[in-house]
Every structure is written in C-alpha cells, then in structure tokens.
Write an enzyme that holds these catalytic residues in place. Structure first.
Site, short mmCIF file in Angstrom:
data_model
loop_
_atom_site.label_atom_id
_atom_site.label_comp_id
_atom_site.label_asym_id
_atom_site.label_seq_id
_atom_site.Cartn_x
_atom_site.Cartn_y
_atom_site.Cartn_z
N THR A 1 4.30 2.93 5.74
CA THR A 1 2.88 2.53 5.73
C THR A 1 2.11 3.46 6.66
O THR A 1 2.62 3.85 7.72
CB THR A 1 2.67 1.07 6.18
OG1 THR A 1 1.28 0.90 6.55
CG2 THR A 1 3.51 0.67 7.37
N ILE A 2 0.90 3.80 6.25
CA ILE A 2 0.11 4.71 7.10
C ILE A 2 -0.33 4.03 8.39
O ILE A 2 -0.76 4.69 9.33
CB ILE A 2 -1.13 5.27 6.36
CG1 ILE A 2 -2.15 4.17 6.05
CG2 ILE A 2 -0.73 6.03 5.12
CD1 ILE A 2 -3.55 4.71 5.79
N ASP A 3 -0.23 2.70 8.44
CA ASP A 3 -0.71 1.97 9.63
C ASP A 3 0.25 2.06 10.82
O ASP A 3 -0.15 1.77 11.95
CB ASP A 3 -0.92 0.48 9.30
CG ASP A 3 -2.08 0.28 8.35
OD1 ASP A 3 -2.84 1.24 8.11
OD2 ASP A 3 -2.24 -0.84 7.83
N GLY B 1 0.84 -1.20 0.00
CA GLY B 1 0.00 0.00 0.00
C GLY B 1 0.87 1.25 0.00
O GLY B 1 1.87 1.31 0.71
N GLY C 1 -10.67 14.58 20.00
CA GLY C 1 -11.52 14.55 21.19
C GLY C 1 -12.72 13.63 20.99
O GLY C 1 -13.87 14.03 21.23
N ASP D 1 2.44 0.05 11.66
CA ASP D 1 2.44 -1.25 12.35
C ASP D 1 3.66 -2.12 12.01
O ASP D 1 3.56 -3.33 11.93
CB ASP D 1 1.15 -2.02 12.02
CG ASP D 1 1.01 -2.31 10.54
OD1 ASP D 1 1.77 -1.73 9.74
OD2 ASP D 1 0.14 -3.12 10.19
N ARG E 1 -25.90 15.35 16.32
CA ARG E 1 -25.93 13.95 15.89
C ARG E 1 -24.76 13.15 16.44
O ARG E 1 -23.82 13.70 17.01
CB ARG E 1 -25.84 13.91 14.36
CG ARG E 1 -27.15 14.11 13.67
CD ARG E 1 -26.94 14.17 12.18
NE ARG E 1 -28.22 14.15 11.50
CZ ARG E 1 -28.42 14.64 10.29
NH1 ARG E 1 -27.45 15.21 9.63
NH2 ARG E 1 -29.62 14.57 9.74
N GLN F 1 -7.19 8.59 3.08
CA GLN F 1 -6.13 8.66 4.11
C GLN F 1 -4.76 8.34 3.54
O GLN F 1 -3.73 8.64 4.14
CB GLN F 1 -6.43 7.67 5.24
CG GLN F 1 -7.70 7.99 5.99
CD GLN F 1 -8.25 6.78 6.74
OE1 GLN F 1 -8.05 6.66 7.92
NE2 GLN F 1 -8.93 5.90 6.04
N ARG G 1 1.19 -5.30 -5.27
CA ARG G 1 1.48 -6.49 -4.46
C ARG G 1 1.61 -7.62 -5.48
O ARG G 1 0.66 -7.90 -6.20
CB ARG G 1 0.35 -6.76 -3.47
CG ARG G 1 0.17 -5.63 -2.45
CD ARG G 1 -0.95 -5.93 -1.47
NE ARG G 1 -1.03 -4.91 -0.42
CZ ARG G 1 -1.92 -3.92 -0.41
NH1 ARG G 1 -2.81 -3.80 -1.37
NH2 ARG G 1 -1.93 -3.05 0.58
N MET H 1 -8.54 3.69 8.54
CA MET H 1 -7.81 2.50 8.11
C MET H 1 -7.05 1.87 9.28
O MET H 1 -6.82 2.51 10.31
CB MET H 1 -6.86 2.83 6.98
CG MET H 1 -7.55 2.76 5.63
SD MET H 1 -6.36 2.88 4.29
CE MET H 1 -7.40 2.43 2.90
N GLY I 1 6.01 -2.06 3.64
CA GLY I 1 5.72 -2.64 4.95
C GLY I 1 6.32 -4.03 5.11
O GLY I 1 7.26 -4.39 4.40
N ASP I 2 5.75 -4.79 6.03
CA ASP I 2 6.29 -6.12 6.33
C ASP I 2 6.37 -7.02 5.11
O ASP I 2 7.34 -7.76 4.93
CB ASP I 2 5.42 -6.80 7.40
CG ASP I 2 5.91 -6.47 8.80
OD1 ASP I 2 7.06 -6.00 8.93
OD2 ASP I 2 5.13 -6.67 9.75
N ARG J 1 -6.03 -2.33 9.30
CA ARG J 1 -6.60 -3.69 9.25
C ARG J 1 -6.22 -4.48 10.50
O ARG J 1 -7.01 -5.21 11.05
CB ARG J 1 -6.07 -4.40 8.00
CG ARG J 1 -7.09 -5.31 7.42
CD ARG J 1 -6.67 -6.01 6.16
NE ARG J 1 -5.54 -5.46 5.43
CZ ARG J 1 -5.48 -5.41 4.12
NH1 ARG J 1 -6.51 -5.81 3.40
NH2 ARG J 1 -4.41 -4.98 3.51
O1 F6P Z 1 -1.59 -1.30 4.91
C1 F6P Z 1 -2.13 -0.07 4.66
C2 F6P Z 1 -3.60 -0.15 4.37
O2 F6P Z 1 -3.96 1.15 4.06
C3 F6P Z 1 -4.48 -0.75 5.46
O3 F6P Z 1 -4.77 0.12 6.51
C4 F6P Z 1 -5.69 -1.11 4.66
O4 F6P Z 1 -6.44 -2.12 5.30
C5 F6P Z 1 -5.10 -1.60 3.39
O5 F6P Z 1 -3.87 -0.95 3.24
C6 F6P Z 1 -5.96 -1.38 2.17
O6 F6P Z 1 -5.31 -1.90 1.08
P1 F6P Z 1 -5.76 -1.79 -0.44
O7 F6P Z 1 -4.94 -0.71 -1.05
O8 F6P Z 1 -5.44 -3.10 -1.02
O9 F6P Z 1 -7.22 -1.47 -0.47
#
Ligand code: F6P
Length: 330
Positions: free
Chosen positions: A129-131, A15, A189, A133, A166, A256, A76, A173, A106-107, A175
């Site tokens: 990676t934006i995650d 990603g 907040g 992780d 509301r 994002q 990928r 994001m 990423g990994d 996963r």
């Molecule tokens: O790993 C980064 C990420 O943005 C995850 O947060 C998200 O679940 C995934 O990639 C989405 O991937 P794709 O680009 O395959 O929709």
C-alpha cells in the site's frame, strides 16, 4: 516426500500500489522454480467468489516487473465480508485445487486472508500500500514509488509558485496515516506538513510558519496536507482568511498510485514474492511477509494484524527545524 503445495493462487486486493505486478511475477516465477502451478485470481477476493482467474506462466508475467497497476486487477469485495461469500471463495479454492493463496494488499486484505485460513485455506500475505500504514512491516510495497511521484509533482509546482511568489497547498494521500505527507514534506523542503497523527494548531503550525518563513526571506510557501487531516481546499481558504494571501490548491489524488515502481519497490516486491512461495514450498503458511530490522520475516497473520506502527515523530522535529528558515528556537 510428497509435495504439499502443487498449485497456488495469487491475488491483489484493496487499493493498488506500484510494485504489485512485481510481486505477481515473483510469485509465479518462484512457483515455477519449485514445480508448483500458479493461478492468478482476478479482482481480489471477488475473483475467488466468482471463480475469475487466469493461469500464470512464464509468458503472462514477462516484462511486468516495472509496470504500474496490477495485471490481476484489484477490488474491495463486500460479498467476501459475508459468510456465504467466504464459503463460495473456499469452494472455488477446492474446485481449482488451490493448495494455498498469496494475498497482496493492506490490512483489509490480511483480514480476508485470516478468514480464509480459519476456513482451512493456507495463505501468505504480502504488504502493499502506498500509505505504508501496515503495523507488522516497516515497509510496504509502493510507498517509495508514491513518494517519488508526489515529490516530482511538488517540485514542478514549486517552479511556478516561486515565479509568482505564491503559496501552494498540496493534498497527498493517506486517509489514516501521515507517512507519505511527512516523507514528501521533508524531501521537498515544505514550509509546513499537516498529518493526522498530530493535532493541528492552525495558527502555530501554518500561519506562524508562513510568517517566519517570510521574515527569513522566503517569497513562496509549500504546505503539504495529508488527506486524513481534511480538505486542502479548506486549509487554503483558512490561510486566505487569516493573512490575505491567496494559495493555489492541488489535490494529487490517484496519480500517486500509478506509474512505474521504483527500484526499491521492485526489489522488495520480488524478495517478498519469493519468500511467500518458499514458505509454502517448505510447508509453512498463515503468515504475513514483513520487513523488520535486519531483514524479511514471517509474522503470523493474527499477530501481524494486532501490531501497530507509529510515525517516527523525530522526523517531524527534523522538518520543523529545517523548515524554520533561520528562525531561532524560542
Ligand atoms: O489505502 C491507499 C489509499 O490510496 C488511501 O491513501 C486513500 O485514502 C485510498 O486508498 C483511496 O481509495 P480509493 O481507491 O477507493 O479511492
């Protein structure tokens, strides 16, 4: 002394994340600085298999430090998961005369890099990676930008939620990780933040929080849900079922992953790109460039892949305390 690295490749894989272009630029510029040629491999490992590349020079990386996405494209690659695919990739490295590859992602990207290094291709990894992780690195390129994008969106949502009194349920994001959700939740907040690292007690974590918040005078509510917890739509339906309010659900999705990288991401990306090429120049390879306490370090890929990073749950406690809106600890 003869230079070991005369030509290197750089690829972005998995990603995308804001700041990847800043890495590509830093790798290409640092390579030029050290008199090393730099080739951009397109579409990650797929480009290595198909010999899809572009020569990078001062012109091709000009003015991309602040541009979102990746000029090298990303993918990928299923083929790279096969032995045959990896053999083709190694053959391309030989054909192009690549003495090393900088793999940004990423990994999954680092697992690919490890395979390449086992086949004799020197590699350096850079976490993006934006995650956020990646176990080996405190910080991953793109996280700050994604947080800021999500915060900007939630701030806008809050305006209309406040006007209409509301409840908003926003899916961000992540996963497998709640870094983005928790940071964003604290920064906006939020009334409640649901993350995959914590088992959900719906009544306590969502309903009670909305009710306490209402008792404390709040008339609109913001629930942030990490993608890994489940669908925000379902959370919205459950809220309606439980207390009758009709939430508006927003899935922020790929927005994002786009946009100009923040200063933090540009600066980190530039330092990491520089460090990766410097390592090659000094004859080292086989590591991931990581941020750790006290600076940027090289960690051997295999070790890096085995490292785990845990969400700082003290941040969750902070969120609970702040979001309680005046409700006392029982
Ligand atoms: O790993 C980064 C990420 O943005 C995850 O947060 C998200 O679940 C995934 O990639 C989405 O991937 P794709 O680009 O395959 O929709």
């Amino acid at each position: 002394m003869e230079k070991k690295f005369k030509r290197i490749g750089v690829l972005t894989s998995g990603g995308d994340s804001p700041g990847m272009n800043a890495v590509v630029r830093a790798v290409a510029r640092t390579a030029m600085y050290y008199g090393i040629e730099c080739i951009g491999i397109k579409r990650g490992y797929a480009g290595l298999i198909n010999s899809d590349f572009v020569v990078l020079n001062a012109d091709s990386v000009r003015h991309i430090v602040g541009r979102g996405g990746t000029i090298l494209y990303t993918a990928r690659s299923d083929e790279f998961m096969t032995e045959k695919g990896r053999e083709k990739a190694v053959a391309t490295c030989k054909m192009l005369g690549l003495d090393g590859i900088v793999a940004v992602g990423g990994d999954g990207t680092f697992k690919g890099a490890l395979e390449l290094s086992r086949l004799g291709v020197p590699v350096m990894g850079i976490p993006a990676t934006i995650d956020n992780d990646i176990g080996c690195s405190n910080y991953t390129i793109g996280f700050d930008s994604a947080c800021n994008t999500a915060i900007d969106c939630v701030d806008k949502l809050r305006d209309t939620m406040q006007s209409h009194e509301r409840c908003s349920v926003v899916e961000v994001m992540g996963r497998h990780a709640g870094f983005l959700a928790l940071y964003v939740g604290i920064a906006v907040g939020a009334t409640a933040v649901l993350i995959p690292e914590r088992e959900l007690d719906f009544d306590k974590d969502v309903i009670e929080r909305i009710q306490n918040s209402r008792l404390a005078g709040q008339t609109h509510f913001m629930i942030i849900v990490a993608e890994g917890v489940g669908s925000a739509i379902t959370i919205g339906e459950r809220i309606k079922e439980a207390i009758g309010i009709d939430p508006r659900v927003t899935v922020l999705g790929h927005i994002q992953r786009g946009g100009a990288p923040t200063g933090r991401d540009r600066e980190t990306a530039t330092r990491m790109g520089y460090m990766a090429v410097k390592a090659f120049y000094e004859g080292r390879s086989g590591s991931v460039i990581c941020t750790r306490e006290g600076g940027i370090v090289e960690i051997p890929i295999e070790e890096a892949l085995a490292m785990k990073k845990h969400l700082q749950m003290d941040r969750y406690e902070i969120l609970e305390a702040i979001a309680a809106s005046g409700a006392q600890v029982k």
